[in-house]
Structures are given as structure tokens and as C-alpha cells.
Design an enzyme around this catalytic site. Structure first.
Site, PDB file in Angstrom:
ATOM      1  N   GLY A 192      -3.123  -4.836  -1.326  1.00 23.69           N
ATOM      2  CA  GLY A 192      -2.391  -3.962  -1.774  1.00 23.69           C
ATOM      3  C   GLY A 192      -1.819  -4.533  -3.163  1.00 23.69           C
ATOM      4  O   GLY A 192      -1.184  -3.524  -3.867  1.00 23.69           O
ATOM      5  N   GLY A 193      -2.298  -5.640  -3.647  1.00 17.85           N
ATOM      6  CA  GLY A 193      -2.115  -6.137  -5.056  1.00 17.85           C
ATOM      7  C   GLY A 193      -0.472  -5.961  -5.369  1.00 17.85           C
ATOM      8  O   GLY A 193       0.460  -6.340  -4.476  1.00 17.85           O
ATOM      9  N   HIS A 219      22.390  24.108  -4.589  1.00 14.38           N
ATOM     10  CA  HIS A 219      23.804  23.444  -5.096  1.00 14.38           C
ATOM     11  C   HIS A 219      24.105  22.864  -4.120  1.00 14.38           C
ATOM     12  O   HIS A 219      24.095  23.249  -2.930  1.00 14.38           O
ATOM     13  CB  HIS A 219      24.772  24.845  -5.384  1.00 14.38           C
TER      14      HIS A 219
HETATM   15  C1  LIG Z   1       8.219  -6.250 -10.773  1.00 10.48           C
HETATM   16  C2  LIG Z   1       7.523  -4.969 -11.032  1.00 10.48           C
HETATM   17  C3  LIG Z   1       7.960  -3.877 -10.674  1.00 10.48           C
HETATM   18  C4  LIG Z   1       7.287  -2.772 -10.815  1.00 10.48           C
HETATM   19  N1  LIG Z   1       7.949  -1.585 -10.421  1.00 10.48           N
HETATM   20  C5  LIG Z   1       6.878  -0.217 -10.699  1.00 10.48           C
HETATM   21  C6  LIG Z   1       7.437   0.897 -10.195  1.00 10.48           C
HETATM   22  O1  LIG Z   1       8.690   0.943  -9.788  1.00 10.48           O
HETATM   23  N2  LIG Z   1       6.668   1.962 -10.386  1.00 10.48           N
HETATM   24  C7  LIG Z   1       5.362   1.651 -10.888  1.00 10.48           C
HETATM   25  O2  LIG Z   1       4.896   2.909 -10.953  1.00 10.48           O
HETATM   26  N3  LIG Z   1       5.017   0.546 -10.976  1.00 10.48           N
HETATM   27  C8  LIG Z   1       5.541  -0.346 -10.992  1.00 10.48           C
HETATM   28  N4  LIG Z   1       4.994  -1.562 -11.244  1.00 10.48           N
HETATM   29  C9  LIG Z   1       3.627  -1.493 -11.916  1.00 10.48           C
HETATM   30  C10 LIG Z   1       2.577  -1.618 -10.682  1.00 10.48           C
HETATM   31  O3  LIG Z   1       3.044  -2.602  -9.780  1.00 10.48           O
HETATM   32  C11 LIG Z   1       1.328  -1.585 -11.340  1.00 10.48           C
HETATM   33  O4  LIG Z   1       1.150  -0.892 -12.377  1.00 10.48           O
HETATM   34  C12 LIG Z   1       0.186  -1.395 -10.305  1.00 10.48           C
HETATM   35  O5  LIG Z   1       0.540  -2.374  -9.112  1.00 10.48           O
HETATM   36  C13 LIG Z   1      -1.121  -1.451 -10.628  1.00 10.48           C
HETATM   37  O6  LIG Z   1      -2.042  -1.618  -9.683  1.00 10.48           O
HETATM   38  P1  LIG Z   1      -3.480  -1.950 -10.091  1.00 10.48           P
HETATM   39  O7  LIG Z   1      -4.287  -1.324  -8.953  1.00 10.48           O
HETATM   40  O8  LIG Z   1      -3.988  -1.651 -11.396  1.00 10.48           O
HETATM   41  O9  LIG Z   1      -3.470  -3.808  -9.741  1.00 10.48           O
HETATM   42  P2  LIG Z   1      -2.840  -4.560  -8.848  1.00 10.48           P
HETATM   43  O10 LIG Z   1      -1.901  -3.810  -8.047  1.00 10.48           O
HETATM   44  O11 LIG Z   1      -2.451  -5.634  -9.607  1.00 10.48           O
HETATM   45  O12 LIG Z   1      -3.732  -5.062  -7.882  1.00 10.48           O
HETATM   46  C14 LIG Z   1      -5.115  -5.644  -8.389  1.00 10.48           C
HETATM   47  C15 LIG Z   1      -5.704  -6.540  -7.334  1.00 10.48           C
HETATM   48  O13 LIG Z   1      -6.924  -7.064  -7.704  1.00 10.48           O
HETATM   49  C16 LIG Z   1      -6.941  -8.521  -7.084  1.00 10.48           C
HETATM   50  N5  LIG Z   1      -8.205  -9.300  -8.011  1.00 10.48           N
HETATM   51  C17 LIG Z   1      -7.797  -9.545  -9.180  1.00 10.48           C
HETATM   52  N6  LIG Z   1      -8.824 -10.260  -9.577  1.00 10.48           N
HETATM   53  C18 LIG Z   1      -9.871 -10.181  -8.500  1.00 10.48           C
HETATM   54  C19 LIG Z   1     -10.986 -10.793  -8.555  1.00 10.48           C
HETATM   55  N7  LIG Z   1     -11.764 -11.430  -9.528  1.00 10.48           N
HETATM   56  N8  LIG Z   1     -11.472 -10.379  -7.155  1.00 10.48           N
HETATM   57  C20 LIG Z   1     -10.964  -9.974  -6.423  1.00 10.48           C
HETATM   58  N9  LIG Z   1      -9.777  -9.513  -6.491  1.00 10.48           N
HETATM   59  C21 LIG Z   1      -9.339  -9.644  -7.581  1.00 10.48           C
HETATM   60  C22 LIG Z   1      -5.642  -9.030  -7.105  1.00 10.48           C
HETATM   61  O14 LIG Z   1      -5.469  -9.947  -5.991  1.00 10.48           O
HETATM   62  C23 LIG Z   1      -4.939  -7.666  -6.730  1.00 10.48           C
HETATM   63  O15 LIG Z   1      -4.599  -7.579  -5.147  1.00 10.48           O
HETATM   64  C24 LIG Z   1       5.889  -2.914 -11.203  1.00 10.48           C
HETATM   65  C25 LIG Z   1       5.386  -3.908 -11.548  1.00 10.48           C
HETATM   66  C26 LIG Z   1       6.111  -5.077 -11.405  1.00 10.48           C
HETATM   67  C27 LIG Z   1       5.625  -6.506 -11.832  1.00 10.48           C
END
Ligand SMILES: Cc1cc2nc3c(=O)[nH]c(=O)nc-3n(C[C@H](O)[C@H](O)[C@H](O)COP(=O)(O)OP(=O)(O)OC[C@H]3O[C@@H](n4cnc5c(N)ncnc54)[C@H](O)[C@@H]3O)c2cc1C
Length: 459
Positions: free
Chosen positions: A39-40, A441
Site C-alpha cells: 500500500g506504500g 440547501h
Molecule cells: C504525511 C503525508 C500525507 C499525505 N497526505 C496525502 C493526502 O491527504 N492526499 C493525497 O492525495 N496524497 C497525500 N500524500 C501523498 C501520497 O501519500 C503519495 O502521493 C502517494 O502515496 C504516492 O503513491 P506512489 O504509488 O507514487 O508511491 P508510494 O505510495 O510511496 O509507494 C511506493 C512503494 O514502492 C515500494 N518500493 C520502493 N522502492 C522499491 C524497490 N526498489 N523494490 C520494491 N519495492 C519498492 C515502497 O516500499 C512503497 O511501498 C501524503 C504524503 C505524506 C508523506
């Protein structure tokens, strides 16, 4: 030993799992690789945990305002931080588990846990095993930036990842970074009961917003007792008997602030430095973001980059939209493009800020003729009834086409209401569609027609 798949997805953030599921459903053999938590960021250390914690903070805040609403709380409103964290763990944990179970249950999809590194343009290595595929999708996201402040390695500090696991109340939390993440944590911890200081390097908070938005947000958080230090040049960290000092050269105020705990919220760094991109020949920009074209393809045929790692978004909805674009183009022979989307996001302070389209500053720079209106929330019925009158509604419209160009709704429900305008922008319809629509409303959205009736030339 190598295994062959039709597609490899690296990372299980906000684009990878949906893409893997869609490809697998279309009969492709897919390997999806995750090195840490399913879920990242959004699920484990970003949106879901922070918005869950903010809900606890806002409930406490409202309870403290009991007298205004005609009820009494016997004694102080005190947070049980272990319970607050347990609630967050449960909600965030369910999502994390849900993603993993979903992926593991998919036909044609192999889930591999480990760190993926490119070996060549069509192969990656995970846990000493080589996986090969014609198509590779990178969804590796980002992490909190750790700036090279002097003294940073001499003191303990939190990032968003460790801060969401805190189960105690810091006495005085000093947050370095006055942008979206810093402000959300700042207001949250102030409402939990901590003393909070936000130290910002720039001349104002959320520097990417218009000045009036920055100023209004500053007033809102200052009113709750958060200390703001702007223009903090030359930040350094040092140990003190009473805690940790964040030192700065500010134009006004003491040259250092001493807190019990420090949170760093100064930006994000893409997880592209340990991916072996050089072995695949994938180009990055000077900040480490993977360079993509309008359909999210990298410079190497057969490799795509989705989500935060491509630098074209930084939000969950942009990462998810990346997945939709790639999947529709590959599987439905569609022609969706990144440049078709309209910039939109929210800041989850209370009240929240909902944004779409251009800022006033961008509009001014574009030089186009436009109309504009700004209306205080204190004159919106729904906000008055709820006792939440801080903020304003701001909309700009093209002078010729009458299409909406941008909006900032800082106020109760701003994150939802702004999407009324966003959808009309996608429809490329004139603002008069919203103006003539009948809304429910009492809501904030019902006020948009009245607000739009007050458009004047944009100055
Ligand atoms: C505190 C905070 C609050 C946030 N609030 C919001 C919000 O309210 N609304 C919103 O839209 N966005 C919000 N964001 C931003 C949002 O979380 C990110 O934009 C989003 O999660 C990005 O998703 P992604 O799929 O790009 O990467 P990520 O969700 O970062 O997932 C990447 C995944 O890849 C894995 N990975 C990395 N490198 C490797 C590798 N070499 N091999 C295997 N796996 C790997 C990681 O472990 C991770 O699980 C927030 C961010 C933070 C930090």
C-alpha cells in the site's frame, strides 16, 4: 535462474496494485514486487494515517468548543495517545492488509517481497532471483527528505513515517517545514495538546499558494497557539539539556527554538537512487525523478514510471490517475495523457483548503483576461450554522470563454466543494452552468452561484 512474466510492477503504492490487477485480468502474467509495506506511503505513513489522526485531533478540538455549542465537558479534554494511535493502526492496518490480500488473491499475479533492482532494460533482480519481462512499470514512490542541516546526526528527529507511530504527547514539537505535511501535523499536535512551533525557511507558509491563502492559513493556526517562525535561513540542530534546539537566522525573534521533539517535513525524495536505473538506461532529472513523456513512458521503450517517482503529481490521486492512463492506453488503445488532467489537491488543516486549477499568481503570469471573485466564509450560511466561518471562496474565470480557471476554497467542506468546480472545468463548460444549477440547501456548494454572480475583472 530466471522467471519470465509479461509484466513486472515494482512497488505497491497507489498505481502498481491496480495496474497489476488490470493487466492480470486481461490475461497477462504479472509479477508485483514490494520491499516494505503493502500500500506504500498513502496507506501506511501518509494520507490514511494522517487523516485518521487528524479526525481524533478535530474531535478533541470540537469538544473543547463545547460551551459555544451549548454543552459541557466535565474536566479537561485530554487525549489518550495510545488509543489515538490504536485507532490509526486499525484503519491503516486494514488497508495495508487489504492491498496484500487482494494482490495475493489475483489470478495471473505473482507477489514477491524484496527489493527490486534493474539488471537490464528487461530484467530486475529480487532476492538474488532474476525476473524478466517485456514491460516494466516503476511505482517506487518517495520518502521524506533528510536535509543536510548541520547537527542533524547529533539529535533524534521524526519524519512522517515515524511520527505516525508516536503514542505519547510531545511536550513541545518543533516542526521544520511550513508546507502541507508540516501544517497538518502541526495543527494535529496542537489539538492533541502539545506546544507546537513551525519553522519555515521561506517568507511565508505553503509558499506555492497565493499570498492571501498563506496568510489566512497562518492566522488560523496562530489563533490556536501555534508559533510560526518564517525566513528561517541556515537551520541547524543541536542538543540542549532541555531538549533539541532548532537554530535559525530569522529576521525577527530569538535565533533558536528549543523543543522536546523535532519533526522534519521539508519535502520528498524519490526512491530512485537504489533501483539500478543506470543498468536499464532510464533517464532521471537532477532531483532524481524519472523522466517520462505524456503517456508515462520513460526514455527506454517498455519501461513506464508511475506515481511520485516521476515528479508529475505527488498525490495519491495523481498516482492513481497515472495507472488509469497507462492501463487505458495499453489495454483499450486509448490516448489518455498526463497533460489532460487539471491540478487539484487539498490541505487537510481544519478548515481544509480545496484547490483546483491555476493560482492567481499563475494567472497573472499568463497575462490572460479574466474575471475573479473572493467571498468570505463568514457570509456562507452553512458555515455560520456549523460555527466554522474561517476562510474564503476564491474563483477565477476566463474573460472570453467563461470557463473556470482556478479556485481556492479555504473553509468548511472546501476539499469536497471545490470538486463541483473541478468537474465543470473538465467538461470545459462555462461557469454559468454552476451558476444556473440548483444545489442542495443548506450546503457550502449552494453558495457558489451567488459567489459567481459577483465576478469582477481580475486585477
Ligand atoms: C504525511 C503525508 C500525507 C499525505 N497526505 C496525502 C493526502 O491527504 N492526499 C493525497 O492525495 N496524497 C497525500 N500524500 C501523498 C501520497 O501519500 C503519495 O502521493 C502517494 O502515496 C504516492 O503513491 P506512489 O504509488 O507514487 O508511491 P508510494 O505510495 O510511496 O509507494 C511506493 C512503494 O514502492 C515500494 N518500493 C520502493 N522502492 C522499491 C524497490 N526498489 N523494490 C520494491 N519495492 C519498492 C515502497 O516500499 C512503497 O511501498 C501524503 C504524503 C505524506 C508523506
Amino acid at each position: 535462474m530466471s522467471r519470465h512474466f509479461d509484466a513486472i510492477v515494482i512497488g505497491t503504492g497507489q498505481a502498481g496494485p491496480s495496474l497489476a490487477a488490470r493487466l492480470a485480468a486481461a490475461g497477462r502474467s504479472v509479477a508485483i514486487i514490494e520491499r516494505h509495506k503493502f500500500g506504500g506511503t498513502c496507506v501506511n505513513t501518509g494520507c490514511i494515517p494522517t487523516k485518521t489522526l487528524i479526525a481524533s485531533a478535530n474531535a478533541a478540538h470540537l469538544a473543547r468548543r463545547g460551551a459555544e455549542f451549548g454543552f459541557q465537558v466535565n474536566g479537561d479534554v485530554r487525549l489518550d495517545m495510545k488509543r489515538v494511535k490504536a485507532r490509526k493502526d486499525e484503519i491503516s492496518g486494514k488497508s495495508n492488509k487489504g492491498v496484500e490480500e487482494w494482490l495475493r488473491g489475483l489470478k495471473n499475479c505473482t507477489v514477491i517481497q524484496g527489493h527490486a533492482r534493474f539488471k537490464s532494460p528487461h530484467s530486475v533482480v529480487v532476492n538474488d532471483e532474476v525476473l524478466e519481462a517485456e514491460k516494466i512499470f516503476i511505482n517506487v514512490g518517495g520518502r521524506a527528505t533528510i536535509p543536510p542541516f548541520p547537527g542533524i546526526h547529533d539529535v533524534p528527529f521524526f519524519t512522517n513515517s515515524s511520527m505516525v507511530d508516536v503514542d505519547f504527547l510531545p511536550e513541545h514539537l518543533v516542526i521544520v517545514g511550513g508546507s502541507y505535511i508540516g501544517l497538518e501535523f502541526g495543527q494535529m499536535y496542537r489539538r492533541f495538546g502539545s506546544q507546537v512551533t513551525i519553522v519555515e525557511m521561506g517568507p511565508r507558509l505553503i509558499g506555492r499558494e497565493d499570498e492571501d491563502v498563506s496568510e489566512a492559513v497562518r492566522k488560523i493556526v496562530e489563533l490556536e497557539g501555534i508559533q510560526i517562525r518564517l525566513n528561517a535561513k541556515c537551520i541547524s540542530l543541536a542538543k540542549r539539556d532541555s531538549g533539541i534546539a532548532v537554530r535559525m537566522e530569522c529576521t525577527e525573534g530569538s535565533p533558536e527554538v528549543v523543543g522536546t521533539h523535532v519533526l522534519l517535513a521539508v519535502g520528498r525524495t524519490p526512491n530512485t537512487d537504489d533501483l539500478g536505473l543506470d543498468r536499464a538506461g532510464v533517464a532521471m532529472d537532477e532531483h532524481g525523478y524519472i523522466v517520462i513523456d505524456d503517456q508515462l513512458q520513460t526514455n527506454v521503450p517498455g519501461i513506464w514510471a508511475l506515481g511520485d517517482c516521476n515528479g508529475h503529481g505527488g498525490f495519491t490521486h495523481t498516482a492513481y490517475n497515472d495507472y488509469e492512463i497507462v492501463a487505458d492506453n495499453l489495454l483499450n488503445a486509448d490516448h489518455r495523457r498526463v497533460s489532460d488532467r487539471i491540478h487539484t489537491y487539498a490541505l487537510y488543516t481544519d478548515p481544509p483548503l480545496g484547490r483546483c486549477g491555476m493560482t492567481d499568481a499563475e494567472l497573472r503570469k499568463s497575462g490572460r483576461a479574466a474575471l475573479a471573485v473572493k467571498h468570505p466564509m463568514s457570509k456562507v450560511g452553512r458555515a455560520i450554522e456549523k460555527g466554522e466561518t474561517q476562510g474564503f471562496i476564491k474563483i477565477t474565470v476566463d474573460g472570453e470563454t467563461k470557463q473556470i480557471l482556478g479556485a481556492a476554497i479555504l473553509g468548511t467542506g472546501g476539499d469536497e466543494v471545490v470538486q463541483v468546480l473541478l468537474d465543470v472545468m473538465y467538461a470545459k463548460a462555462p461557469y454559468t452552468v454552476v451558476q444556473r444549477a440548483m444545489h442542495i440547501h443548506p450546503t457550502v456548494a449552494e453558495f457558489l452561484p451567488t459567489v459567481l454572480s459577483k465576478l469582477e475583472p481580475f486585477a
